[in-house]
Design a protein around this motif. Structure first.
Motif, mmCIF file in Angstrom:
data_model
loop_
_atom_site.group_PDB
_atom_site.id
_atom_site.type_symbol
_atom_site.label_atom_id
_atom_site.label_comp_id
_atom_site.label_asym_id
_atom_site.label_seq_id
_atom_site.Cartn_x
_atom_site.Cartn_y
_atom_site.Cartn_z
ATOM 1 N N ILE A 159 0.919 -1.375 -0.263
ATOM 2 C CA ILE A 159 0.509 -0.107 0.326
ATOM 3 C C ILE A 159 0.801 1.236 -0.104
ATOM 4 O O ILE A 159 0.434 2.389 -0.672
ATOM 5 N N MET A 160 1.877 1.383 1.260
ATOM 6 C CA MET A 160 2.692 2.646 0.505
ATOM 7 C C MET A 160 3.708 2.055 -0.756
ATOM 8 O O MET A 160 4.273 2.086 -0.018
ATOM 9 N N ARG A 161 3.263 2.536 -1.342
ATOM 10 C CA ARG A 161 4.607 2.754 -2.281
ATOM 11 C C ARG A 161 4.725 3.658 -3.401
ATOM 12 O O ARG A 161 3.736 4.096 -3.608
ATOM 13 N N PHE A 162 5.815 3.511 -4.040
ATOM 14 C CA PHE A 162 6.544 5.381 -4.493
ATOM 15 C C PHE A 162 5.688 5.104 -6.052
ATOM 16 O O PHE A 162 6.435 4.158 -6.206
ATOM 17 N N GLN A 163 5.872 6.203 -6.520
ATOM 18 C CA GLN A 163 5.512 6.737 -8.289
ATOM 19 C C GLN A 163 6.856 6.041 -8.685
ATOM 20 O O GLN A 163 7.773 6.238 -8.311
ATOM 21 N N SER A 164 6.582 5.193 -9.834
ATOM 22 C CA SER A 164 7.333 4.679 -10.073
ATOM 23 C C SER A 164 9.095 5.986 -11.083
ATOM 24 O O SER A 164 10.032 5.235 -11.347
ATOM 25 N N TRP A 165 8.051 6.494 -11.190
ATOM 26 C CA TRP A 165 9.283 7.269 -11.424
ATOM 27 C C TRP A 165 10.420 8.270 -9.916
ATOM 28 O O TRP A 165 11.413 8.572 -10.000
ATOM 29 N N ILE A 166 9.538 8.082 -8.806
ATOM 30 C CA ILE A 166 9.901 8.607 -7.607
ATOM 31 C C ILE A 166 10.923 7.333 -7.425
ATOM 32 O O ILE A 166 12.166 7.632 -6.761
ATOM 33 N N ALA A 167 10.464 6.062 -7.514
ATOM 34 C CA ALA A 167 10.897 5.309 -7.166
ATOM 35 C C ALA A 167 12.861 4.806 -7.596
ATOM 36 O O ALA A 167 13.718 4.948 -7.305
ATOM 37 N N ARG A 168 12.617 5.501 -9.477
ATOM 38 C CA ARG A 168 14.269 5.434 -10.116
ATOM 39 C C ARG A 168 14.929 6.698 -9.697
ATOM 40 O O ARG A 168 15.610 5.725 -9.454
ATOM 41 N N ASP A 169 14.070 7.537 -9.746
ATOM 42 C CA ASP A 169 14.649 8.596 -8.687
ATOM 43 C C ASP A 169 16.121 8.609 -7.127
ATOM 44 O O ASP A 169 17.144 8.410 -7.469
ATOM 45 N N GLU B 254 13.082 22.587 -7.905
ATOM 46 C CA GLU B 254 13.950 22.337 -6.644
ATOM 47 C C GLU B 254 13.330 21.654 -5.319
ATOM 48 O O GLU B 254 13.654 21.209 -4.493
ATOM 49 N N ARG B 255 11.435 21.527 -5.163
ATOM 50 C CA ARG B 255 10.918 21.148 -4.638
ATOM 51 C C ARG B 255 11.648 19.486 -4.876
ATOM 52 O O ARG B 255 10.969 18.642 -4.074
ATOM 53 N N TYR B 256 11.277 19.447 -6.394
ATOM 54 C CA TYR B 256 11.242 18.045 -6.405
ATOM 55 C C TYR B 256 12.441 17.087 -5.922
ATOM 56 O O TYR B 256 12.631 15.970 -5.265
ATOM 57 N N ALA B 257 13.724 18.051 -6.138
ATOM 58 C CA ALA B 257 15.037 17.375 -5.945
ATOM 59 C C ALA B 257 15.071 17.115 -3.971
ATOM 60 O O ALA B 257 15.810 16.504 -3.778
ATOM 61 N N ARG B 258 14.717 18.364 -3.392
ATOM 62 C CA ARG B 258 15.044 18.213 -2.901
ATOM 63 C C ARG B 258 13.212 16.703 -1.577
ATOM 64 O O ARG B 258 14.249 16.422 -0.473
ATOM 65 N N ASN B 259 12.077 16.791 -2.178
ATOM 66 C CA ASN B 259 11.704 15.440 -2.064
ATOM 67 C C ASN B 259 12.863 13.883 -2.865
ATOM 68 O O ASN B 259 12.338 12.889 -1.719
ATOM 69 N N VAL B 260 13.130 14.051 -3.481
ATOM 70 C CA VAL B 260 13.442 12.752 -3.950
ATOM 71 C C VAL B 260 15.145 12.019 -2.740
ATOM 72 O O VAL B 260 15.203 11.043 -2.324
ATOM 73 N N ALA B 261 16.173 13.142 -2.150
ATOM 74 C CA ALA B 261 16.419 13.571 -1.395
ATOM 75 C C ALA B 261 16.488 12.801 -0.528
ATOM 76 O O ALA B 261 16.625 12.558 0.898
#
Length: 255
Positions: free
Chosen positions: A21-31, A183-190
C-alpha cells in the motif's frame, strides 16, 4: 487477538508495508534508487548503521524539555559546575542548546565490537551537518582516520554524510515554494532516499521526538509468520533500533 494499542498500530503499519500500500510512484522510485546508488557515497555491498540527528525548530519546541533535562543531569554540582564548564578549553564539554552527537554514539556502548577491529560504517542524516561535523572533528582519531569516542573505546566509526544540497533547505516550505518545482522535487527525492537508507540500516539510532524518527520505525517493522504467533511471540518484528534520548515508545502514526 491483539489488545495493546501500540501492537495494533504496529501490526497495521507492518501490514501496509507487506501489502505494498505504501508504494512510491515509479519515477520517484527510479530517481531515489539512482540517488542512493550514485550520490549517497554509501558502500551498498557491506553492512552499515545509521544515525538521524534532528535539531532545528524541533529543539525550540517539542525537544526543549529533553535538552534542558540532559544538561541538568550532567550539572550535578549546580551553578558552579556550569561556570567552570564555561571556561573549559574543550568546547565539547560546554552545555549546548541541543543533545550532543556523543549521546547518539553512546548507544553503541553495549554492542560487541567488530571482529579484527573493523570500523563501523555509519550513515549520518541531519539538518545540522556543519555542527555535527564539528562535533566529530573534536573526537579522537586513529592512525587511519577512524573516529573513536574515547581512547579505550573498542568501537571505531567511519561516517558517511548525506550528500543533500543544503542550500535547497530541508523542508517542503523552504525556498521558492510555488515557483521552483525542480527544486521541490530534488528536495523530496533526497528526503525519500535518506528515509530508505535509514530504514534499511542494520542498526538505526535516533529519537521519536521527530516525525522522521517515527516514520523510519514504521518502515522497519515486519510481520511475524503464523507459526511464531501461535507460540505467543509478538506479531511484529522490529528491525534493531536504539533511542538516543526522549520517549522510548513512538506513539501511533501521526502522533
Amino acid at each position: 487477538g491483539l489488545q495493546d494499542r501500540q501492537e495494533i498500530w504496529d501490526y497495521a503499519s507492518a501490514f501496509m508495508g507487506r501489502s505494498g500500500i505504501m508504494r512510491f510512484q515509479s519515477w520517484i522510485a527510479r530517481d531515489v534508487e539512482e540517488y542512493v546508488a550514485v550520490r549517497s557515497g554509501l558502500p551498498l555491498d557491506v553492512p552499515y548503521d545509521a544515525i538521524h540527528v534532528r535539531r532545528g525548530d524541533k529543539l525550540e519546541t517539542d525537544g526543549k524539555h529533553f535538552v534542558t533535562k540532559y544538561w541538568d543531569e550532567r550539572d550535578e554540582q549546580g551553578l558552579m559546575s556550569l561556570i567552570v564548564s564555561f571556561f573549559r578549553q574543550n568546547e565539547a564539554d560546554k552545555p549546548k542548546d541541543y543533545i550532543p552527537f556523543t549521546q547518539y554514539l553512546s548507544q553503541f556502548d553495549d554492542i560487541d565490537c567488530h571482529a579484527e577491529a573493523q570500523p563501523r560504517i555509519v550513515y549520518v542524516s541531519t539538518d545540522d551537518p556543519t555542527e555535527v561535523r564539528n562535533e566529530i572533528s573534536q573526537l579522537l582519531k586513529d592512525s587511519e582516520g577512524n573516529t573513536l569516542v574515547t581512547k579505550d573505546a573498542c568501537h571505531k566509526f567511519k561516517f558517511v554524510f548525506s550528500p543533500f544540497e543544503h542550500s535547497l533547505g530541508f523542508h517542503i516550505k523552504t525556498g521558492n515554494v510555488k515557483a521552483d518545482c525542480e527544486e521541490r522535487y530534488a528536495r523530496n527525492v533526497a528526503g525519500v532516499a535518506d528515509l530508505m537508507i535509514l530504514a534499511k540500516s542494520d542498526l538505526f539510532v535516533g529519537e521519536y521526538n521527530s516525525n522522521w524518527g517515527r516514520l523510519v520505525r514504521t518502515f522497519r517493522l515486519r510481520m511475524n509468520n503464523d507459526a511464531k504467533l501461535t507460540a505467543g511471540v509478538r506479531p511484529v518484528v522490529e528491525r534493531r533500533i536504539k533511542i538516543a534520548w526522549g520517549p522510548k515508545k513512538p506513539g501511533p502514526p501521526g502522533w
